[in-house]
Every structure is written in structure tokens, then in C-alpha cells.
Design a protein around this motif. Structure first.
Motif, PDB file in Angstrom:
ATOM      1  N   LYS A  14       0.867  -1.168   0.000  1.00  0.00           N
ATOM      2  CA  LYS A  14       0.000   0.000   0.000  1.00  0.00           C
ATOM      3  C   LYS A  14       0.902   1.216   0.000  1.00  0.00           C
ATOM      4  O   LYS A  14       1.689   1.408   0.947  1.00  0.00           O
ATOM      5  N   ILE A  15       0.824   1.991  -1.042  1.00  0.00           N
ATOM      6  CA  ILE A  15       1.729   3.128  -1.197  1.00  0.00           C
ATOM      7  C   ILE A  15       0.908   4.415  -1.172  1.00  0.00           C
ATOM      8  O   ILE A  15      -0.103   4.517  -1.880  1.00  0.00           O
ATOM      9  N   TYR A  16       1.340   5.367  -0.357  1.00  0.00           N
ATOM     10  CA  TYR A  16       0.563   6.590  -0.135  1.00  0.00           C
ATOM     11  C   TYR A  16       1.350   7.815  -0.583  1.00  0.00           C
ATOM     12  O   TYR A  16       2.587   7.839  -0.481  1.00  0.00           O
ATOM     13  N   GLU A  17       0.606   8.817  -0.990  1.00  0.00           N
ATOM     14  CA  GLU A  17       1.182  10.091  -1.439  1.00  0.00           C
ATOM     15  C   GLU A  17       2.047  10.705  -0.329  1.00  0.00           C
ATOM     16  O   GLU A  17       3.111  11.249  -0.585  1.00  0.00           O
ATOM     17  N   ASN A  18       1.593  10.600   0.913  1.00  0.00           N
ATOM     18  CA  ASN A  18       2.324  11.217   2.035  1.00  0.00           C
ATOM     19  C   ASN A  18       1.989  10.493   3.343  1.00  0.00           C
ATOM     20  O   ASN A  18       1.115   9.620   3.372  1.00  0.00           O
ATOM     21  N   THR A  19       2.673  10.891   4.409  1.00  0.00           N
ATOM     22  CA  THR A  19       2.487  10.170   5.684  1.00  0.00           C
ATOM     23  C   THR A  19       1.105  10.439   6.290  1.00  0.00           C
ATOM     24  O   THR A  19       0.589   9.618   7.045  1.00  0.00           O
ATOM     25  N   ASP A  20       0.506  11.578   5.940  1.00  0.00           N
ATOM     26  CA  ASP A  20      -0.820  11.869   6.478  1.00  0.00           C
ATOM     27  C   ASP A  20      -1.836  10.848   5.935  1.00  0.00           C
ATOM     28  O   ASP A  20      -2.624  10.273   6.686  1.00  0.00           O
ATOM     29  N   GLU A  21      -1.773  10.615   4.633  1.00  0.00           N
ATOM     30  CA  GLU A  21      -2.694   9.633   4.033  1.00  0.00           C
ATOM     31  C   GLU A  21      -2.392   8.226   4.554  1.00  0.00           C
ATOM     32  O   GLU A  21      -3.294   7.437   4.816  1.00  0.00           O
ATOM     33  N   LEU A  22      -1.111   7.948   4.713  1.00  0.00           N
ATOM     34  CA  LEU A  22      -0.743   6.625   5.238  1.00  0.00           C
ATOM     35  C   LEU A  22      -1.323   6.429   6.639  1.00  0.00           C
ATOM     36  O   LEU A  22      -1.931   5.398   6.937  1.00  0.00           O
ATOM     37  N   SER A  23      -1.178   7.453   7.481  1.00  0.00           N
ATOM     38  CA  SER A  23      -1.624   7.267   8.866  1.00  0.00           C
ATOM     39  C   SER A  23      -3.150   7.179   8.953  1.00  0.00           C
ATOM     40  O   SER A  23      -3.681   6.478   9.821  1.00  0.00           O
ATOM     41  N   THR A  24      -3.862   7.831   8.048  1.00  0.00           N
ATOM     42  CA  THR A  24      -5.325   7.711   8.036  1.00  0.00           C
ATOM     43  C   THR A  24      -5.714   6.263   7.732  1.00  0.00           C
ATOM     44  O   THR A  24      -6.548   5.656   8.417  1.00  0.00           O
ATOM     45  N   ASP A  25      -5.071   5.689   6.725  1.00  0.00           N
ATOM     46  CA  ASP A  25      -5.419   4.318   6.328  1.00  0.00           C
ATOM     47  C   ASP A  25      -4.923   3.291   7.351  1.00  0.00           C
ATOM     48  O   ASP A  25      -5.568   2.270   7.575  1.00  0.00           O
ATOM     49  N   LEU A  26      -3.773   3.592   7.972  1.00  0.00           N
ATOM     50  CA  LEU A  26      -3.242   2.676   8.982  1.00  0.00           C
ATOM     51  C   LEU A  26      -4.212   2.580  10.168  1.00  0.00           C
ATOM     52  O   LEU A  26      -4.483   1.487  10.677  1.00  0.00           O
ATOM     53  N   ALA A  27      -4.752   3.721  10.579  1.00  0.00           N
ATOM     54  CA  ALA A  27      -5.714   3.718  11.698  1.00  0.00           C
ATOM     55  C   ALA A  27      -6.936   2.873  11.323  1.00  0.00           C
ATOM     56  O   ALA A  27      -7.432   2.076  12.129  1.00  0.00           O
ATOM     57  N   ASP A  28      -7.386   3.033  10.096  1.00  0.00           N
ATOM     58  CA  ASP A  28      -8.548   2.296   9.623  1.00  0.00           C
ATOM     59  C   ASP A  28      -8.276   0.783   9.598  1.00  0.00           C
ATOM     60  O   ASP A  28      -9.099  -0.032  10.037  1.00  0.00           O
ATOM     61  N   TYR A  29      -7.094   0.433   9.114  1.00  0.00           N
ATOM     62  CA  TYR A  29      -6.683  -0.974   9.022  1.00  0.00           C
ATOM     63  C   TYR A  29      -6.631  -1.612  10.419  1.00  0.00           C
ATOM     64  O   TYR A  29      -7.168  -2.700  10.649  1.00  0.00           O
ATOM     65  N   ILE A  30      -6.031  -0.896  11.376  1.00  0.00           N
ATOM     66  CA  ILE A  30      -5.908  -1.445  12.735  1.00  0.00           C
ATOM     67  C   ILE A  30      -7.302  -1.569  13.371  1.00  0.00           C
ATOM     68  O   ILE A  30      -7.628  -2.579  13.999  1.00  0.00           O
ATOM     69  N   ALA A  31      -8.131  -0.536  13.177  1.00  0.00           N
ATOM     70  CA  ALA A  31      -9.486  -0.569  13.770  1.00  0.00           C
ATOM     71  C   ALA A  31     -10.291  -1.736  13.192  1.00  0.00           C
ATOM     72  O   ALA A  31     -11.016  -2.422  13.924  1.00  0.00           O
ATOM     73  N   GLU A  32     -10.151  -1.985  11.904  1.00  0.00           N
ATOM     74  CA  GLU A  32     -10.890  -3.102  11.286  1.00  0.00           C
ATOM     75  C   GLU A  32     -10.412  -4.448  11.824  1.00  0.00           C
ATOM     76  O   GLU A  32     -11.214  -5.331  12.123  1.00  0.00           O
ATOM     77  N   LEU A  33      -9.100  -4.597  11.969  1.00  0.00           N
ATOM     78  CA  LEU A  33      -8.582  -5.872  12.502  1.00  0.00           C
ATOM     79  C   LEU A  33      -9.013  -6.060  13.952  1.00  0.00           C
ATOM     80  O   LEU A  33      -9.321  -7.177  14.374  1.00  0.00           O
ATOM     81  N   SER A  34      -9.035  -4.967  14.697  1.00  0.00           N
ATOM     82  CA  SER A  34      -9.465  -5.040  16.094  1.00  0.00           C
ATOM     83  C   SER A  34     -10.915  -5.516  16.154  1.00  0.00           C
ATOM     84  O   SER A  34     -11.258  -6.448  16.906  1.00  0.00           O
ATOM     85  N   GLU A  35     -11.764  -4.925  15.325  1.00  0.00           N
ATOM     86  CA  GLU A  35     -13.181  -5.299  15.322  1.00  0.00           C
ATOM     87  C   GLU A  35     -13.351  -6.781  14.949  1.00  0.00           C
ATOM     88  O   GLU A  35     -14.089  -7.521  15.604  1.00  0.00           O
ATOM     89  N   ALA A  36     -12.639  -7.208  13.908  1.00  0.00           N
ATOM     90  CA  ALA A  36     -12.776  -8.597  13.449  1.00  0.00           C
ATOM     91  C   ALA A  36     -12.296  -9.567  14.522  1.00  0.00           C
ATOM     92  O   ALA A  36     -12.915 -10.605  14.780  1.00  0.00           O
ATOM     93  N   SER A  37     -11.197  -9.213  15.169  1.00  0.00           N
ATOM     94  CA  SER A  37     -10.628 -10.101  16.169  1.00  0.00           C
ATOM     95  C   SER A  37     -11.513 -10.183  17.423  1.00  0.00           C
ATOM     96  O   SER A  37     -11.716 -11.264  17.981  1.00  0.00           O
ATOM     97  N   VAL A  38     -12.056  -9.037  17.840  1.00  0.00           N
ATOM     98  CA  VAL A  38     -12.939  -9.030  19.017  1.00  0.00           C
ATOM     99  C   VAL A  38     -14.188  -9.853  18.713  1.00  0.00           C
ATOM    100  O   VAL A  38     -14.673 -10.626  19.558  1.00  0.00           O
ATOM    101  N   LYS A  39     -14.683  -9.748  17.487  1.00  0.00           N
ATOM    102  CA  LYS A  39     -15.865 -10.514  17.089  1.00  0.00           C
ATOM    103  C   LYS A  39     -15.561 -12.020  17.118  1.00  0.00           C
ATOM    104  O   LYS A  39     -16.338 -12.820  17.612  1.00  0.00           O
ATOM    105  N   GLU A  40     -14.380 -12.371  16.624  1.00  0.00           N
ATOM    106  CA  GLU A  40     -14.048 -13.792  16.506  1.00  0.00           C
ATOM    107  C   GLU A  40     -13.546 -14.402  17.811  1.00  0.00           C
ATOM    108  O   GLU A  40     -13.899 -15.513  18.180  1.00  0.00           O
ATOM    109  N   ARG A  41     -12.679 -13.646  18.543  1.00  0.00           N
ATOM    110  CA  ARG A  41     -12.004 -14.244  19.705  1.00  0.00           C
ATOM    111  C   ARG A  41     -12.342 -13.561  21.017  1.00  0.00           C
ATOM    112  O   ARG A  41     -11.935 -13.994  22.075  1.00  0.00           O
ATOM    113  N   GLY A  42     -13.017 -12.389  20.914  1.00  0.00           N
ATOM    114  CA  GLY A  42     -13.374 -11.665  22.131  1.00  0.00           C
ATOM    115  C   GLY A  42     -12.282 -10.740  22.621  1.00  0.00           C
ATOM    116  O   GLY A  42     -12.484  -9.970  23.572  1.00  0.00           O
TER     117      GLY A  42
END
Ligand SMILES: O=C(O)[C@H](O)[C@@H](O)[C@H](O)[C@H](O)COP(=O)(O)O
Length: 266
Positions: A14-42
Motif C-alpha cells: 500500500k503506497i501513499y502520497e504522504n504520511t498523512d494519508e498513510l496514517s489515516t489508512d493505517l488507523a482504519d486498518y488497525i481498527a478493522e482488525l481489532s473489530e474482526a478479532s474481538v468478534k471472533e475471539r473476544g
């Protein structure tokens, strides 16, 4: 939005124009994994690194994530730590506490930092012991092909020399197959004493993200991702290849600038 979502040798880029765009998507990616993991494993068992990673995660402290993420279900670890006091400016724990953990409602007893009152060797042993207890109670998952812990997410940075966690090029710890957590006392990057997850643990995770920004890393990114100079001893970052998990590289344009034939299309 990422400029490229190409997949290369099992790595999603995943390649981003700048670190601001990268950090926006990184937060989203981590939040999604957190949600999926809490749903699956608690729970969500996440391992952090030091360096610029923590400031790149800072959007998690803002809306909507500060409210929507199930912080109480997070169990936090470090893929590597400098063996210094927790209040020392070199401490990865302190970096994460100041930049992230003190700003979101994580449960203090879920933050698993190293014992900073003992030697590097003992700190590594103690940390592995803690992880073993939590694997036993399944707070941390377990690999179905080895007895290794299966973290829901391990976040790594990469140095210009291609090191990840505290696994440095040509160091004997790269060959460690038995221990989950080991130690070094001769880190080429100060401070010298560190503990680190070993490659078997990193490669047993469900998800590994390598987050790399800046032109000083461009050559190492090229060597790892394009498999340039395959005869040269492997850079540690190249050995990050989860056996069954997903691997995503988050790069800004500067770090990706030496990649072969990257098409910057949205
Ligand atoms: O303990 C450490 O020294 C860090 O964990 C280290 O491994 C870091 O992640 C990389 O050096 C990348 O750091 P930057 O992103 O700041 O370049």
C-alpha cells in the motif's frame, strides 16, 4: 487512498502520497482488525514496535476511533523493546504510552511491557513466560502448525539497514528457532541491549504490517520487495513472511521511490 494496492510475493503493498494519508489508512486498518478479532475471539492481541510507527498510529486517538474501537479488549505487547527503564526516553513502552496508550481507554493490566529491572537475558525470559501464560488462556491465539503464539496483529517498522523489531542484518538471532523472545546486547543501533520477538513468532501472526516512511529506507524497500540482489545475505525484513497470516507493507511515496515498475494508479 493508497496509490497502489499491488500484491507481490504474498505481500500486499500500500503506497501513499504522504504520511498523512498513510496514517489515516493505517488507523482504519488497525481498527478493522481489532473489530474482526474481538468478534471472533473476544480480544485483540497486538504487538507494537518503536520508532515513527507510534506517531503514524496517532489517528487512533481521534474521532471516530477513540470512541468506536473496543479498547477494553486490547492486549498490548512489544515486538521489541530497549532494555532501559520504562521512564527513559529510549523506552519503546514510554513512546507508546505518551503517544497512544495514555490517550485511549485501554486497561492498564492489559499492557504487557518488559520487566525493566533485570538483565536483557532475564527480561527476554520473563517476557516469554508472560506470553506463554496468555497463550495458555487464549488471550493470545496459538498457531495451528506449531506451538507458537498467534498475535492478531504485529506492527513493525524497518530501519534503512533492513532491520525489523531488534532483528539486525547478519545477527545470529535471525537463526533463533526455539525461543519466542530473545535478547541482544550488541545492537548496532543504540541502545545496545534489547529484547525481541523471534522470526518464528513474527511469522506465526495472523496479520503483520510493516510500516515504512522516508527516502532513507527506499533502497532497503527495493532490496526486500523486488528481491534485488538475491545472493546477498537476506535483510531481516525479507524474512518476514507469515506462514498463514496476511502481510501488508504500508509505504509512503518516498520509501517506495526505488521500487521496480510501481504504477501509481488509484
Ligand atoms: O527499537 C527500535 O529501535 C525500533 O523498534 C526499531 O526497530 C524501529 O521500528 C525501526 O528502526 C524503524 O524506525 P523508524 O520508523 O523511526 O525509522
Amino acid at each position: 487512498m493508497a496509490l497502489s494496492g499491488a500484491k507481490k510475493d504474498g505481500r500486499q503493498l500500500k503506497i501513499y502520497e504522504n504520511t498523512d494519508e498513510l496514517s489515516t489508512d493505517l488507523a482504519d486498518y488497525i481498527a478493522e482488525l481489532s473489530e474482526a478479532s474481538v468478534k471472533e475471539r473476544g480480544v485483540f492481541a497486538i504487538a507494537l514496535s518503536g520508532g515513527s510507527l507510534i506517531s503514524l498510529m496517532s489517528k487512533l486517538c481521534e474521532a471516530p476511533y477513540n470512541k468506536t474501537v473496543d479498547w477494553a479488549k486490547w492486549y498490548i505487547f512489544w515486538a521489541d523493546e530497549r532494555v532501559v527503564a520504562k521512564n527513559h526516553t529510549d523506552s519503546n513502552y514510554r513512546l507508546a504510552k505518551d503517544g497512544l496508550l495514555s490517550k485511549v481507554p485501554v486497561v492498564p493490566s492489559h499492557i504487557h511491557s518488559i520487566n525493566d529491572t533485570v538483565s536483557a537475558e532475564k527480561a527476554a525470559k520473563d517476557y516469554e513466560f508472560v506470553i506463554r501464560q496468555l497463550v495458555r488462556t487464549r488471550i493470545i491465539g496459538v498457531s495451528d502448525i506449531s506451538d507458537c503464539p498467534k498475535f492478531d496483529l504485529i506492527l513493525l517498522g524497518m530501519g534503512p539497514d533492513g532491520h525489523v523489531a531488534s532483528l539486525f542484518p547478519c545477527h545470529s538471532v535471525l537463526d533463533e528457532k526455539e525461543e519466542w523472545v530473545t535478547f541482544i546486547t550488541d545492537s548496532p543501533k543504540p541502545p545496545p541491549e534489547r529484547i525481541t520477538f523471534t522470526l518464528p513468532v513474527i511469522n506465526s501472526a495472523s496479520n503483520v504490517a510493516v510500516v515504512v516512511t522516508g527516502g532513507s529506507k527506499a533502497e532497503a524497500v527495493h532490496l526486500v520487495i523486488d528481491d534485488a540482489e538475491p545472493d546477498r545475505p537476506s535483510l531481516p525484513a525479507k524474512l518476514v513472511q507469515p506462514t498463514k497470516g496476511n502481510l501488508v507493507w504500508f509505504l509512503d511515496k518516498a520509501a517506495a521511490s526505488k521500487l521496480d515498475g510501481t504504477k501509481f494508479s488509484e
